[in-house]
Design a protein around this motif. Structure first.
Motif, short mmCIF file in Angstrom:
data_model
loop_
_atom_site.label_atom_id
_atom_site.label_comp_id
_atom_site.label_asym_id
_atom_site.label_seq_id
_atom_site.Cartn_x
_atom_site.Cartn_y
_atom_site.Cartn_z
N GLY A 192 27.21 49.15 32.33
CA GLY A 192 27.86 47.83 32.45
C GLY A 192 28.03 47.40 33.91
N THR A 193 29.11 46.68 34.17
CA THR A 193 29.26 46.06 35.50
C THR A 193 30.44 46.63 36.29
OG1 THR A 193 30.61 44.32 34.51
CG2 THR A 193 28.27 43.85 34.75
N GLY A 194 30.91 47.83 35.91
CA GLY A 194 32.12 48.37 36.55
C GLY A 194 32.04 48.49 38.06
N PHE A 195 30.84 48.79 38.59
CA PHE A 195 30.70 49.00 40.04
C PHE A 195 30.57 47.67 40.79
CE2 PHE A 195 26.50 48.79 38.23
CZ PHE A 195 25.81 47.98 39.12
N ALA A 199 33.45 38.38 38.33
CA ALA A 199 34.62 37.73 37.73
C ALA A 199 34.92 38.25 36.33
CB ALA A 199 34.39 36.22 37.70
N GLY A 200 33.87 38.49 35.55
CA GLY A 200 34.05 38.90 34.16
C GLY A 200 34.85 40.18 34.01
N ASN A 201 34.72 41.11 34.97
CA ASN A 201 35.49 42.35 34.90
C ASN A 201 36.99 42.05 34.89
OD1 ASN A 201 33.17 43.85 34.99
ND2 ASN A 201 33.40 44.48 37.13
N THR A 259 31.00 53.36 36.88
CA THR A 259 31.94 52.51 36.15
C THR A 259 33.18 52.17 36.99
OG1 THR A 259 32.81 54.48 35.07
CG2 THR A 259 31.23 53.19 33.82
N LEU A 260 33.25 52.77 38.20
CA LEU A 260 34.38 52.45 39.09
C LEU A 260 33.89 51.51 40.20
CD1 LEU A 260 35.00 55.46 38.03
CD2 LEU A 260 36.53 55.56 39.99
#
Ligand code: PLP
Ligand code: COI
Length: 362
Positions: A192-195, A199-201, A259-260
């Motif tokens: 996903g986009t964790g790193f 905006a979505g996070n 993911t971080l």
């Protein structure tokens, strides 16, 4: 070159002083902003520094529908000698481009990122607060602006840089926070986009934060999406766990798994801690280890770190798995020492042995 078009209606000195009293975080903005457009095939266009204000967008702009939006956060600090310097802006520029790549957005050359910062800070230098712990928070943003409803990357973007005088991020200042370990929601999953700082996070995090508030907590602690055992982050900050064993102080932070968000404060503290004589580790840490190490006394402090709040101690933990307190809910000596070391460096009160400070004005 960024074209300078000064505002015709800047705040008066009195108005500015009044607005800068107790600025809090992200509530007031300076007189100007920088805007740079991008078009597929043409690349980045001419940047303009102009009066801060609303931007016009087509209602079909892709950011409004499919969320192509990334941002950054770094700070400009008044130095001891009256000059103004930013902290590691090149690192923010690099992370901005990592986020851009993940969201299929264009790379923004570091030279444009840094030139925009220099232009805006120079123009609005009267808005940089002077006290230690206060700063001018810089917020770079990139959004997809093409009017098109097909699900594909936008062919047009805007880079915007705004600046916000800031004091304490949390209303209570540096008081330890109470956290809620989220078992119901995750922030990020593998692939996903964790790193990325997209905006979505943050949109996806709000309901968990709301749940934490409902449980009487200030912030949410995220666990990994797969096992729900490993600690990842606290709200929008990275976490550190402090151990005291046989006279050795160790600070440990969850390793970067994808993911971080790779925090720049996190990276800086890992380096500063070693210079202060602490051991510093990046590794996996479970909720069970957290609870057991507090119980046995091996773990003496926990804190979170990020640009906005610098270092925030964690005083109490609540979760469906139990509750515990850390250091009697008080700020511990390691968090206090690291916070002071970092703030001293950022305000030019300690030598910048890493070349982290970039002088902008003076
Ligand atoms: N984690 C998240 C999710 C964040 O939004 C931030 C803030 O930028 C951080 C960690 C801390 O990163 P940094 O120290 O670069 O501000
Ligand atoms: C931070 O600087 O630690 C942040 O999380 C910024 C936040 C306002 C998104």
């Amino acid at each position: 070159m960024i074209q300078i078009q000064p505002s015709t209606h800047p705040a008066s000195a009195e108005e500015r002083a009044q607005r800068m009293t107790n600025p809090g975080f992200g509530r007031i903005f300076t007189d100007h902003m920088v805007v740079v457009p991008y078009k597929e095939g043409e690349g980045w266009g001419k940047g303009v520094l102009k009066a801060y204000g609303p931007i016009e967008m087509d209602p079909a702009a892709s950011v409004l529908h499919y969320g192509q939006a990334i941002f950054e956060g770094f700070k400009a600090y008044k130095q001891q000698d009256g000059s103004i310097a930013t902290f590691r802006p090149e690192a923010n520029s690099r992370r901005f481009n990592t986020s851009a790549a993940r969201l299929a957005m264009p790379d923004l050359p570091e030279a444009i990122f840094l030139e925009a910062a220099k232009a805006l800070i120079t123009q609005d230098q009267a808005w940089v607060p002077g006290a230690v712990g206060e700063s001018l928070y810089m917020r770079p943003l990139m959004i997809g602006t093409e009017a098109a409803l097909g699900v594909r990357p936008s062919n047009e973007y805007l880079f915007i840089l705004m600046a916000s005088p800031s004091g304490a991020y949390f209303p209570a200042g540096v008081k330890p926070v109470t956290v809620w370990i989220s078992d119901d929601y995750v922030r990020a999953a593998p692939g996903g986009t964790g790193f990325a700082k997209c905006a979505g996070n943050y949109a996806a995090s709000l309901v968990a934060q709301h749940q934490a508030k409902g449980e009487g907590c200030d912030q949410v602690v995220w666990l990994d999406a797969v096992t729900r055992n490993y600690i990842e982050e606290m709200g929008g900050m990275n976490m550190f766990f402090v151990y005291q064993e046989n006279g050795v102080t160790t600070i440990a932070t969850p390793e970067l798994t994808g993911t971080l968000l790779p925090g720049i404060t996190r990276d800086s503290l890992l380096q500063l801690a070693r210079e202060l004589g602490y051991r510093a580790e990046e590794r996996k840490i479970t909720v069970d280890e957290w609870r057991a190490a507090i119980k046995s006394g091996r773990m003496t402090e926990v804190f979170a770190c990020g640009t906005a709040a610098v270092i925030t101690p964690v005083g109490h933990v609540k979760s469906k798995r139990g509750e515990w307190s850390i250091n009697k809910g008080e700020t511990g000596p390691v968090a206090a020492r690291l916070r002071e070391a970092l703030l001293n460096l950022q305000h030019g009160l300690a030598p910048d042995t890493h070349g982290w400070m970039k002088k902008i004005v003076g």
